[in-house]
Write an enzyme that holds these catalytic residues in place. Structure first.
Site, PDB file in Angstrom:
ATOM      1  N   ASP A  88      48.511  24.182  29.392  1.00  0.00           N
ATOM      2  CA  ASP A  88      48.287  23.486  28.122  1.00  0.00           C
ATOM      3  C   ASP A  88      46.923  22.813  28.077  1.00  0.00           C
ATOM      4  OD1 ASP A  88      50.682  24.149  26.959  1.00  0.00           O
ATOM      5  OD2 ASP A  88      51.724  22.340  27.617  1.00  0.00           O
ATOM      6  N   HIS A 126      57.642  18.546  22.671  1.00  0.00           N
ATOM      7  CA  HIS A 126      56.821  18.938  21.526  1.00  0.00           C
ATOM      8  C   HIS A 126      57.506  18.719  20.188  1.00  0.00           C
ATOM      9  CE1 HIS A 126      53.044  20.794  22.794  1.00  0.00           C
ATOM     10  NE2 HIS A 126      53.666  21.251  23.863  1.00  0.00           N
ATOM     11  N   HIS A 169      34.682  67.734   1.627  1.00  0.00           N
ATOM     12  CA  HIS A 169      34.347  67.259   2.964  1.00  0.00           C
ATOM     13  C   HIS A 169      33.544  68.318   3.724  1.00  0.00           C
ATOM     14  CE1 HIS A 169      37.289  64.193   2.056  1.00  0.00           C
ATOM     15  NE2 HIS A 169      37.194  63.644   3.264  1.00  0.00           N
ATOM     16  N   GLN A 204      58.260  20.877  27.488  1.00  0.00           N
ATOM     17  CA  GLN A 204      58.174  21.632  26.235  1.00  0.00           C
ATOM     18  C   GLN A 204      59.095  21.051  25.174  1.00  0.00           C
ATOM     19  OE1 GLN A 204      55.726  24.047  25.660  1.00  0.00           O
ATOM     20  NE2 GLN A 204      55.164  23.026  27.569  1.00  0.00           N
ATOM     21  N   GLU A 216      57.184  32.509  25.071  1.00  0.00           N
ATOM     22  CA  GLU A 216      55.810  32.047  24.902  1.00  0.00           C
ATOM     23  C   GLU A 216      55.231  31.655  26.267  1.00  0.00           C
ATOM     24  OE1 GLU A 216      53.381  28.490  22.545  1.00  0.00           O
ATOM     25  OE2 GLU A 216      55.543  28.355  22.857  1.00  0.00           O
ATOM     26  N   HIS A 217      55.961  30.812  26.976  1.00  0.00           N
ATOM     27  CA  HIS A 217      55.597  30.407  28.345  1.00  0.00           C
ATOM     28  C   HIS A 217      56.721  30.829  29.279  1.00  0.00           C
ATOM     29  CE1 HIS A 217      54.065  27.189  25.564  1.00  0.00           C
ATOM     30  NE2 HIS A 217      52.943  27.434  26.210  1.00  0.00           N
TER      31      HIS A 217
END
Length: 433
Positions: free
Chosen positions: A364, A264, A423, A261, A330-331
């Site tokens: 991924d 990235h 109404h 990771q 996230e992961h």
């Protein structure tokens, strides 16, 4: 990576867990004028911004279909086979997640249908900065296709190395999926193009209903600014991984996953949560061995040494679970003696990867799960991208006369209680017949 010792800590972990320093509000100062320019000048503004930020000005924003076909024909056979397998697995999970319309008989002659309706038109964003994220084409497009979206537009940054077109592997993946509306546009300007459209300024891009896909801080800021004009999936920021590991874990596996990771982005977060100082030391040894052997060593070192990354020491796995739920990664990988049991107690994560042989990298690309996931702690309230994101729920209500007469008096009473006599009269006039 730095050490963060929480073994004697009982404060709110959300205040002290590692987190990237991302200031979306500051990025808005750049993004808002850019979006306004695209709304005013359309395609010319998008091209100008591409020339400024991407260093290239395409001949046109829309990628010609013959370029898509050429990219598919030139796609490496092994890459094509891998993409096809990933698509097949993702289609299976998306099909299983697709909800069906449901009709409830409320009373005799009275039904309420919850109708599942796909979006008419969506815009997909695929980054192309530090890496050509071809897998993101699949993760965005396949759920949209399974949902039944009628029109799909995809934007990816122009590349100077490829004559102003997006990366050819990205174009090949688009062609593989049958996507024909593809634009060489990146960053905030691409999202503004999709949200506002360019028809009113003489262009051909129709506005979309929803924009999905990850990006850098400026993409996240553009999503925040454009939300309301268009729906968004989330403000996805720099990627992050957290790993709960005990002494039974393989230090080489854990180190490799932290690196995966960090690769990235220099702002990517890699967090190890462990109850063993000895294991933490073994992971450090593995990192020192593996990082120099990687292709993107400098980028990875920057990420691992940043404030967003750390080894977090906890008393036991119970505390590790509490820290992980506070971090809302996230992961989240779980590499413990009872990985499945720990996973069952996680409530906040974009996706959970259970056991030593389920690395995030699998998700991924080819697990069948989606890798477009909430970041920055947003997994405590948001979900990853799925087929449901591309659908709406719409109630269809049908009452006959007898059914209205049965319940109409209650409607009149409640309307009066809210001081909305009109109404009630809309029902009373029917009951008087």
């Amino acid at each position: 990576m730095r050490r963060l010792d929480l073994r004697d800590t009982s404060v709110d972990y959300r205040d002290i867990v590692p987190r990237a320093e991302v200031d979306v509000e500051q990025a808005l100062a750049v993004v808002v004028p850019l979006c306004d320019d695209v709304r005013t000048r359309g395609e010319a503004a998008v091209l100008d911004a591409g020339e400024r930020f991407d260093g290239v000005r395409p001949d046109a924003l829309r990628v010609p279909e013959d370029e898509l076909r050429r990219a598919l024909a030139d796609l490496d056979p092994a890459v094509r086979a891998a993409l096809e397998e990933s698509v097949a697995r993702l289609r299976r999970t998306c099909a299983a997640e697709l909800e069906e319309s449901v009709t409830t008989v409320v009373a005799d002659g009275a039904t309420v249908e919850r109708r599942i309706v796909p979006m008419d038109r969506v815009g997909l964003y695929v980054p192309g900065g530090l890496a050509p994220l071809v897998s993101t084409v699949l993760m965005n497009a396949v759920p949209a296709q399974v949902a039944g979206v009628r029109e799909i537009a995809l934007a990816s940054p122009p590349q100077a190395a490829f004559g102003g077109l997006p990366h050819p592997t990205i174009l090949g993946a688009c062609a593989l999926l049958g996507l024909t509306e593809v634009y060489a546009a990146g960053g905030a300007q691409a999202l503004a193009m999709l949200a506002y459209g360019t028809v009113s300024t003489g262009g051909d891009v129709e506005p979309v209903n929803l924009i999905t896909g990850p990006g850098n801080i400026y993409v996240a800021a553009a999503k925040r600014h454009l939300q309301g004009t268009v729906a968004i999936d989330s403000e996805a920021g720099p990627t992050e991984i957290a790993i709960i590991a005990d002494v039974t874990a393989d230090a080489a596996f854990v180190a490799a996953d932290l690196i995966s990771q960090a690769e990235h982005d220099p702002m990517a977060a890699s967090v190890l949560v462990t109850d063993s100082e000895d294991f933490a030391a073994r992971v450090d040894v593995e990192l020192e061995k593996q990082v120099p052997a990687t292709t993107h060593t400098e980028r990875i070192r920057t990420a691992l040494d940043g404030p967003q990354s750390a080894t977090v020491l906890v008393r036991d796995i119970e505390q590790a679970i509490d820290v992980a739920n506070a971090y809302a990664a996230e992961h989240l990988e779980i590499q413990t003696a009872d990985a499945a049991g720990v996973a069952a107690r996680i409530t906040n994560a974009g996706a959970i990867f259970v056991g030593a042989f389920t690395p995030v990298s699998l998700g991924d690309y080819a697990a069948g799960s989606n890798h477009v996931l909430p970041t920055a702690g947003c997994a405590c309230h948001s979900s990853g991208l799925s087929v449901r994101a591309f659908c709406k729920n719409m109630h269809v209500v049908t009452y006959d006369e007898a059914a209205l007469r049965e319940v109409g008096g209650h409607v009149v009473t409640l309307a009066a209680a809210e001081d909305l006599p009109g109404h009630g009269e809309a029902v009373a006039v029917r009951l008087a017949r």
